[in-house]
Design a protein around this motif. Sequence first.
Motif, PDB file in Angstrom:
ATOM      1  N   PRO A 131      47.116 -29.675  55.625  1.00 50.84           N
ATOM      2  CA  PRO A 131      48.432 -30.313  55.531  1.00 50.84           C
ATOM      3  C   PRO A 131      49.340 -29.717  54.458  1.00 50.84           C
ATOM      4  O   PRO A 131      50.552 -29.834  54.555  1.00 50.84           O
ATOM      5  CB  PRO A 131      48.116 -31.770  55.210  1.00 50.84           C
ATOM      6  N   LEU A 132      48.770 -29.060  53.439  1.00 52.30           N
ATOM      7  CA  LEU A 132      49.575 -28.490  52.367  1.00 52.30           C
ATOM      8  C   LEU A 132      49.065 -27.098  52.027  1.00 52.30           C
ATOM      9  O   LEU A 132      47.946 -26.941  51.543  1.00 52.30           O
ATOM     10  CB  LEU A 132      49.538 -29.399  51.131  1.00 52.30           C
ATOM     11  N   PHE A 133      49.892 -26.087  52.272  1.00 55.15           N
ATOM     12  CA  PHE A 133      49.508 -24.700  52.021  1.00 55.15           C
ATOM     13  C   PHE A 133      49.068 -24.488  50.578  1.00 55.15           C
ATOM     14  O   PHE A 133      48.100 -23.793  50.303  1.00 55.15           O
ATOM     15  CB  PHE A 133      50.683 -23.767  52.341  1.00 55.15           C
ATOM     16  N   GLU A 134      49.796 -25.067  49.633  1.00 58.60           N
ATOM     17  CA  GLU A 134      49.575 -24.794  48.226  1.00 58.60           C
ATOM     18  C   GLU A 134      48.153 -25.112  47.747  1.00 58.60           C
ATOM     19  O   GLU A 134      47.676 -24.511  46.795  1.00 58.60           O
ATOM     20  CB  GLU A 134      50.599 -25.553  47.364  1.00 58.60           C
ATOM     21  N   VAL A 135      47.450 -26.036  48.400  1.00 56.42           N
ATOM     22  CA  VAL A 135      46.095 -26.381  47.967  1.00 56.42           C
ATOM     23  C   VAL A 135      45.011 -25.830  48.899  1.00 56.42           C
ATOM     24  O   VAL A 135      43.826 -26.056  48.659  1.00 56.42           O
ATOM     25  CB  VAL A 135      45.926 -27.910  47.802  1.00 56.42           C
ATOM     26  N   ALA A 136      45.394 -25.107  49.918  1.00 53.26           N
ATOM     27  CA  ALA A 136      44.419 -24.579  50.879  1.00 53.26           C
ATOM     28  C   ALA A 136      43.521 -23.529  50.219  1.00 53.26           C
ATOM     29  O   ALA A 136      43.992 -22.708  49.435  1.00 53.26           O
ATOM     30  CB  ALA A 136      45.133 -23.972  52.075  1.00 53.26           C
ATOM     31  N   GLU A 137      42.247 -23.583  50.554  1.00 55.34           N
ATOM     32  CA  GLU A 137      41.287 -22.603  50.064  1.00 55.34           C
ATOM     33  C   GLU A 137      40.650 -21.814  51.199  1.00 55.34           C
ATOM     34  O   GLU A 137      40.114 -20.747  50.987  1.00 55.34           O
ATOM     35  CB  GLU A 137      40.178 -23.296  49.265  1.00 55.34           C
ATOM     36  N   SER A 138      40.717 -22.345  52.405  1.00 59.29           N
ATOM     37  CA  SER A 138      40.068 -21.732  53.558  1.00 59.29           C
ATOM     38  C   SER A 138      41.132 -21.303  54.572  1.00 59.29           C
ATOM     39  O   SER A 138      41.994 -22.109  54.944  1.00 59.29           O
ATOM     40  CB  SER A 138      39.117 -22.750  54.191  1.00 59.29           C
ATOM     41  N   PHE A 139      41.076 -20.056  54.988  1.00 55.88           N
ATOM     42  CA  PHE A 139      42.049 -19.507  55.922  1.00 55.88           C
ATOM     43  C   PHE A 139      41.344 -18.822  57.075  1.00 55.88           C
ATOM     44  O   PHE A 139      40.324 -18.161  56.879  1.00 55.88           O
ATOM     45  CB  PHE A 139      42.933 -18.458  55.226  1.00 55.88           C
ATOM     46  N   TRP A 140      41.893 -18.986  58.275  1.00 60.06           N
ATOM     47  CA  TRP A 140      41.489 -18.146  59.397  1.00 60.06           C
ATOM     48  C   TRP A 140      42.376 -16.920  59.360  1.00 60.06           C
ATOM     49  O   TRP A 140      43.595 -17.033  59.175  1.00 60.06           O
ATOM     50  CB  TRP A 140      41.734 -18.848  60.719  1.00 60.06           C
ATOM     51  N   LEU A 141      41.785 -15.760  59.569  1.00 64.42           N
ATOM     52  CA  LEU A 141      42.535 -14.514  59.727  1.00 64.42           C
ATOM     53  C   LEU A 141      42.303 -14.021  61.140  1.00 64.42           C
ATOM     54  O   LEU A 141      41.158 -13.823  61.555  1.00 64.42           O
ATOM     55  CB  LEU A 141      42.073 -13.451  58.731  1.00 64.42           C
ATOM     56  N   ILE A 142      43.375 -13.831  61.863  1.00 65.61           N
ATOM     57  CA  ILE A 142      43.294 -13.436  63.268  1.00 65.61           C
ATOM     58  C   ILE A 142      44.059 -12.140  63.441  1.00 65.61           C
ATOM     59  O   ILE A 142      45.221 -12.037  63.036  1.00 65.61           O
ATOM     60  CB  ILE A 142      43.900 -14.524  64.194  1.00 65.61           C
ATOM     61  N   GLU A 180      38.326 -13.950  61.421  1.00 67.57           N
ATOM     62  CA  GLU A 180      37.594 -13.899  60.172  1.00 67.57           C
ATOM     63  C   GLU A 180      37.896 -15.161  59.378  1.00 67.57           C
ATOM     64  O   GLU A 180      38.900 -15.822  59.600  1.00 67.57           O
ATOM     65  CB  GLU A 180      38.023 -12.692  59.339  1.00 67.57           C
ATOM     66  N   HIS A 181      37.025 -15.437  58.440  1.00 63.47           N
ATOM     67  CA  HIS A 181      37.231 -16.581  57.558  1.00 63.47           C
ATOM     68  C   HIS A 181      37.470 -16.023  56.158  1.00 63.47           C
ATOM     69  O   HIS A 181      36.702 -15.214  55.671  1.00 63.47           O
ATOM     70  CB  HIS A 181      35.987 -17.461  57.570  1.00 63.47           C
ATOM     71  N   LEU A 182      38.528 -16.449  55.519  1.00 66.56           N
ATOM     72  CA  LEU A 182      38.870 -16.001  54.177  1.00 66.56           C
ATOM     73  C   LEU A 182      38.883 -17.210  53.255  1.00 66.56           C
ATOM     74  O   LEU A 182      39.556 -18.198  53.538  1.00 66.56           O
ATOM     75  CB  LEU A 182      40.250 -15.322  54.178  1.00 66.56           C
ATOM     76  N   LEU A 183      38.123 -17.126  52.173  1.00 65.09           N
ATOM     77  CA  LEU A 183      38.119 -18.192  51.173  1.00 65.09           C
ATOM     78  C   LEU A 183      38.864 -17.704  49.946  1.00 65.09           C
ATOM     79  O   LEU A 183      38.560 -16.645  49.407  1.00 65.09           O
ATOM     80  CB  LEU A 183      36.691 -18.578  50.782  1.00 65.09           C
ATOM     81  N   LEU A 184      39.857 -18.469  49.517  1.00 64.67           N
ATOM     82  CA  LEU A 184      40.601 -18.166  48.302  1.00 64.67           C
ATOM     83  C   LEU A 184      40.318 -19.285  47.305  1.00 64.67           C
ATOM     84  O   LEU A 184      40.604 -20.449  47.588  1.00 64.67           O
ATOM     85  CB  LEU A 184      42.098 -18.066  48.600  1.00 64.67           C
ATOM     86  N   PRO A 185      39.752 -18.952  46.160  1.00 67.72           N
ATOM     87  CA  PRO A 185      39.334 -19.994  45.205  1.00 67.72           C
ATOM     88  C   PRO A 185      40.482 -20.883  44.748  1.00 67.72           C
ATOM     89  O   PRO A 185      41.623 -20.447  44.638  1.00 67.72           O
ATOM     90  CB  PRO A 185      38.775 -19.200  44.023  1.00 67.72           C
ATOM     91  N   SER A 186      40.150 -22.131  44.454  1.00 68.84           N
ATOM     92  CA  SER A 186      41.162 -23.083  44.008  1.00 68.84           C
ATOM     93  C   SER A 186      41.751 -22.692  42.663  1.00 68.84           C
ATOM     94  O   SER A 186      42.810 -23.185  42.284  1.00 68.84           O
ATOM     95  CB  SER A 186      40.570 -24.495  43.940  1.00 68.84           C
ATOM     96  N   THR A 187      41.084 -21.794  41.950  1.00 64.49           N
ATOM     97  CA  THR A 187      41.604 -21.350  40.661  1.00 64.49           C
ATOM     98  C   THR A 187      42.756 -20.356  40.808  1.00 64.49           C
ATOM     99  O   THR A 187      43.456 -20.078  39.836  1.00 64.49           O
ATOM    100  CB  THR A 187      40.492 -20.689  39.826  1.00 64.49           C
ATOM    101  N   MET A 188      42.977 -19.836  42.015  1.00 65.37           N
ATOM    102  CA  MET A 188      44.091 -18.903  42.237  1.00 65.37           C
ATOM    103  C   MET A 188      45.407 -19.665  42.239  1.00 65.37           C
ATOM    104  O   MET A 188      45.511 -20.726  42.846  1.00 65.37           O
ATOM    105  CB  MET A 188      43.968 -18.205  43.595  1.00 65.37           C
ATOM    106  N   CYS A 189      46.401 -19.090  41.574  1.00 65.34           N
ATOM    107  CA  CYS A 189      47.729 -19.701  41.666  1.00 65.34           C
ATOM    108  C   CYS A 189      48.315 -19.371  43.046  1.00 65.34           C
ATOM    109  O   CYS A 189      47.795 -18.517  43.769  1.00 65.34           O
ATOM    110  CB  CYS A 189      48.635 -19.221  40.541  1.00 65.34           C
ATOM    111  N   ILE A 190      49.381 -20.037  43.401  1.00 65.76           N
ATOM    112  CA  ILE A 190      49.955 -19.877  44.739  1.00 65.76           C
ATOM    113  C   ILE A 190      50.444 -18.449  44.964  1.00 65.76           C
ATOM    114  O   ILE A 190      50.245 -17.878  46.036  1.00 65.76           O
ATOM    115  CB  ILE A 190      51.077 -20.897  44.972  1.00 65.76           C
ATOM    116  N   ALA A 191      51.054 -17.844  43.958  1.00 68.01           N
ATOM    117  CA  ALA A 191      51.524 -16.458  44.093  1.00 68.01           C
ATOM    118  C   ALA A 191      50.352 -15.522  44.374  1.00 68.01           C
ATOM    119  O   ALA A 191      50.466 -14.612  45.197  1.00 68.01           O
ATOM    120  CB  ALA A 191      52.282 -16.025  42.842  1.00 68.01           C
ATOM    121  N   GLU A 192      49.218 -15.761  43.713  1.00 64.40           N
ATOM    122  CA  GLU A 192      48.026 -14.932  43.949  1.00 64.40           C
ATOM    123  C   GLU A 192      47.518 -15.109  45.377  1.00 64.40           C
ATOM    124  O   GLU A 192      47.093 -14.144  46.015  1.00 64.40           O
ATOM    125  CB  GLU A 192      46.920 -15.287  42.957  1.00 64.40           C
ATOM    126  N   LYS A 193      47.552 -16.350  45.880  1.00 64.40           N
ATOM    127  CA  LYS A 193      47.129 -16.591  47.266  1.00 64.40           C
ATOM    128  C   LYS A 193      48.034 -15.831  48.234  1.00 64.40           C
ATOM    129  O   LYS A 193      47.562 -15.214  49.185  1.00 64.40           O
ATOM    130  CB  LYS A 193      47.162 -18.090  47.600  1.00 64.40           C
TER     131      LYS A 193
END
Length: 113
Positions: free
Chosen positions: A14-25, A34-47
Motif C-alpha cells: 500500500p505504501l512504496f516508501e516502506v516496501a522491502e520486497s519487490f517483484w522484478l519482471i 525475480e524477487h528483490l529484497l531492499l532492506p528497511s534500513t535503506m532510505c527512499i532515495a537509495e531504494k
Amino acid sequence: MNIAIPMCRNRISPLFEVAESFWLIRMDCPDLMEHLLLPSTMCIAEKCRALLRSGVVVLLCGALSRKWQDYLATLGVEVHAFLSGDGADVLRAFLREEGKALDCYAMPGRGKG
C-alpha cells in the motif's frame, strides 16, 4: 528493461516508501520474475537508485508521494502509482493494454487533491 512492483503478501504494497520486497519482471519475458529484497534500513532515495540499477523503467505501485514520483521520473522511470490489488492481476492488466487497463486497480480517491 524491467518492471518493478513493491509487494506485500502477493498484493501491491500500500505504501512504496516502506516496501522491502519487490517483484522484478523483464518486459521482454514477463514469465521470468525475480524477487528483490531492499532492506528497511535503506532510505527512499537509495531504494529508487537500487531499482534503477536493476534495470527498472516502469514502477507499478501503491501510494507514493509526489516528491518520489518526480525523483523517479528524473531517473527515467515511468511511474503508475496509487494502485492496489493482486500483483499478478495488475501486471497482466499493464502488459495487456500498456497501462490503459489500470483504472480498475486505482486506490480510492486517486487523482483528487
